[in-house]
Scaffold this motif. Structure first.
Motif, PDB file in Angstrom:
ATOM      1  N   ARG A  59       0.826  -1.220   0.000  1.00 39.02           N
ATOM      2  CA  ARG A  59       0.000   0.000   0.000  1.00 39.02           C
ATOM      3  C   ARG A  59       0.855   1.263   0.000  1.00 39.02           C
ATOM      4  NH1 ARG A  59      -3.487   2.812   4.347  1.00 39.02           N
ATOM      5  NH2 ARG A  59      -5.400   3.424   3.224  1.00 39.02           N
ATOM      6  N   ASN A  60       1.902   1.255   0.800  1.00 37.76           N
ATOM      7  CA  ASN A  60       2.765   2.437   0.893  1.00 37.76           C
ATOM      8  C   ASN A  60       3.438   2.731  -0.447  1.00 37.76           C
ATOM      9  OD1 ASN A  60       2.336   2.710   3.800  1.00 37.76           O
ATOM     10  ND2 ASN A  60       3.586   0.868   3.944  1.00 37.76           N
ATOM     11  N   ALA A  61       3.892   1.671  -1.116  1.00 34.47           N
ATOM     12  CA  ALA A  61       4.547   1.845  -2.414  1.00 34.47           C
ATOM     13  C   ALA A  61       3.572   2.377  -3.457  1.00 34.47           C
ATOM     14  CB  ALA A  61       5.146   0.523  -2.882  1.00 34.47           C
ATOM     15  N   VAL A  62       2.331   1.902  -3.423  1.00 33.28           N
ATOM     16  CA  VAL A  62       1.322   2.365  -4.378  1.00 33.28           C
ATOM     17  C   VAL A  62       1.044   3.852  -4.164  1.00 33.28           C
ATOM     18  CG1 VAL A  62      -1.108   2.185  -5.051  1.00 33.28           C
ATOM     19  CG2 VAL A  62       0.235   0.115  -4.647  1.00 33.28           C
ATOM     20  N   ILE A  63       0.890   4.242  -2.911  1.00 31.16           N
ATOM     21  CA  ILE A  63       0.593   5.651  -2.604  1.00 31.16           C
ATOM     22  C   ILE A  63       1.726   6.559  -3.071  1.00 31.16           C
ATOM     23  CG2 ILE A  63       0.278   7.311  -0.713  1.00 31.16           C
ATOM     24  CD1 ILE A  63      -1.092   4.965   0.843  1.00 31.16           C
ATOM     25  N   SER A  64       2.961   6.191  -2.745  1.00 32.32           N
ATOM     26  CA  SER A  64       4.090   7.044  -3.115  1.00 32.32           C
ATOM     27  C   SER A  64       4.268   7.104  -4.640  1.00 32.32           C
ATOM     28  CB  SER A  64       5.370   6.561  -2.439  1.00 32.32           C
ATOM     29  OG  SER A  64       5.705   5.248  -2.834  1.00 32.32           O
ATOM     30  N   ARG A  65       4.065   5.975  -5.309  1.00 31.94           N
ATOM     31  CA  ARG A  65       4.229   5.957  -6.772  1.00 31.94           C
ATOM     32  C   ARG A  65       3.180   6.833  -7.449  1.00 31.94           C
ATOM     33  NH1 ARG A  65       1.640   3.383 -10.597  1.00 31.94           N
ATOM     34  NH2 ARG A  65       0.626   1.903  -9.165  1.00 31.94           N
ATOM     35  N   LEU A  66       1.912   6.696  -7.039  1.00 31.15           N
ATOM     36  CA  LEU A  66       0.857   7.505  -7.635  1.00 31.15           C
ATOM     37  C   LEU A  66       1.056   8.987  -7.339  1.00 31.15           C
ATOM     38  CD1 LEU A  66      -2.257   5.257  -6.845  1.00 31.15           C
ATOM     39  CD2 LEU A  66      -1.124   5.558  -9.051  1.00 31.15           C
ATOM     40  N   GLY A  67       1.616   9.267  -6.169  1.00 34.47           N
ATOM     41  CA  GLY A  67       1.892  10.658  -5.811  1.00 34.47           C
ATOM     42  C   GLY A  67       2.986  11.263  -6.666  1.00 34.47           C
TER      43      GLY A  67
END
Length: 330
Positions: free
Chosen positions: A228-236
């Motif tokens: 989840r953390n990786a998805v959030i940072s990537r989309l950001g």
């Protein structure tokens, strides 16, 4: 030969090095082990070391606090004891370092192209250097300058209390107190889990609608198989979702403020090294000027901080490099 290691909860990397007549180190052997598959560090050593290997010195960076040369490795059931390792390895020159201590030493041996200077107005000068690294957790260390060379000093500064800088961050602190009523440390924000904490805070405060591509906190806790953390940072970073973009912006703002807190506490006129796995992954957000703006926002100390060198390290082997070179001054 010199034995060096970077010991973490996920993986352990060991290297065996030979020092040539010219004083340069040559790596003879290097191997990576999945830490969780072994019951003790002794098992890993036995698999790695060749028979009859003569160890002149050994240094290990360990993810955990080192007290009296003894460390219970964080997220592992391993206990490392410097005195026991001296007997086991047949040398008095054995040193256990906190992983950020090892990283701090390693920073001194990186190539110039391993760094990105974040401050276009930097005026490099000598002095203490602050080292900060957001990754699985938040690590902080100091390189003390004695007038001739730097010496690493470990800290547990990542566990210091989070201090909000504006009204949005005050709301964030109130939110995090609901999750962590005993203590809200900087590490709750400036680490991998921090992206989820910031996302959930902004979602609760209706900054923007939830992103369909981000698993909910409930789904993540039940093992969705998605980081989840990786998805959030990537989309950001890619600008694909307004909520995730604000998460990264807020992360960078708080990261910068904590970095300059460390600078002032250490009086690090020699500048800042930023390590860890997160910085390079959000490099564009670190470079766009927002980091330096928040970094230098310290009132009367803005002129000092505004001219300070702030370097983002891109080399993920820095802690191992530090362990390799710890005894290089001998």
């Amino acid at each position: 030969m010199i034995l060096a290691g970077d010991i973490g909860g996920t993986k352990t990397v060991l290297a065996l090095l030979d020092r040539g007549a010219d004083g340069l180190l040559t790596c003879v052997r290097e191997q990576t082990f999945a830490s969780g598959e072994y019951d003790s560090f002794d098992e890993v050593l036995a698999l790695f070391l060749p028979e009859n290997a003569k160890i002149a010195a050994a240094c290990f960076g360990v993810a955990g606090p080192v007290v009296d040369q003894r460390c219970f490795a964080t997220n592992l059931s391993w206990t490392l004891d410097g005195e026991e390792l001296k007997v086991q390895l047949g040398t008095e020159r054995v040193r256990l370092l906190n992983d950020l201590e090892a990283m701090a030493v390693g920073m001194l041996y990186l190539n110039p192209d391993d760094f990105i200077e974040l401050n276009p107005d930097a005026e490099p000068q000598s002095g203490n250097i602050a080292v900060i690294a957001a990754g699985t957790g938040l690590g902080e260390a100091i390189l003390y300058w004695d007038g001739r060379r730097h010496h690493p000093i470990a800290t547990e500064g990542g566990h210091c209390s989070f201090a909000p800088q504006n009204s949005q961050q005050e709301q964030l602190l109130r939110y995090l107190r609901g999750l962590y009523p005993r203590h809200v440390s900087c590490e709750r924000i400036l680490s991998g889990i921090g992206f989820s904490n910031l996302y959930d805070f902004l979602l609760e405060n209706q900054f923007a609608p939830a992103c369909p591509a981000v698993p909910s906190a409930a789904e993540s806790s039940h093992g969705s198989g998605v980081d989840r953390n990786a998805v959030i940072s990537r989309l950001g970073i890619e600008g694909e979702d307004a909520l995730c973009v604000e998460v990264v912006r807020l992360f960078v703002e708080i990261y910068a403020a904590e970095a300059s807190n460390l600078v002032l506490k250490a009086f690090a006129t020699g500048g800042v090294f930023i390590g860890g796995g997160i910085g390079p992954k959000i490099r564009s957000a670190m470079e766009n000027g927002a980091f330096m703006q928040a970094f230098s926002a310290k009132g009367r100390f803005q002129p000092l901080l505004g001219k300070m060198s702030v370097k983002l390290a891109l080399n993920q082997r820095t802690p191992l490099i530090g362990a390799m070179h710890y005894y290089s001054a001998d």
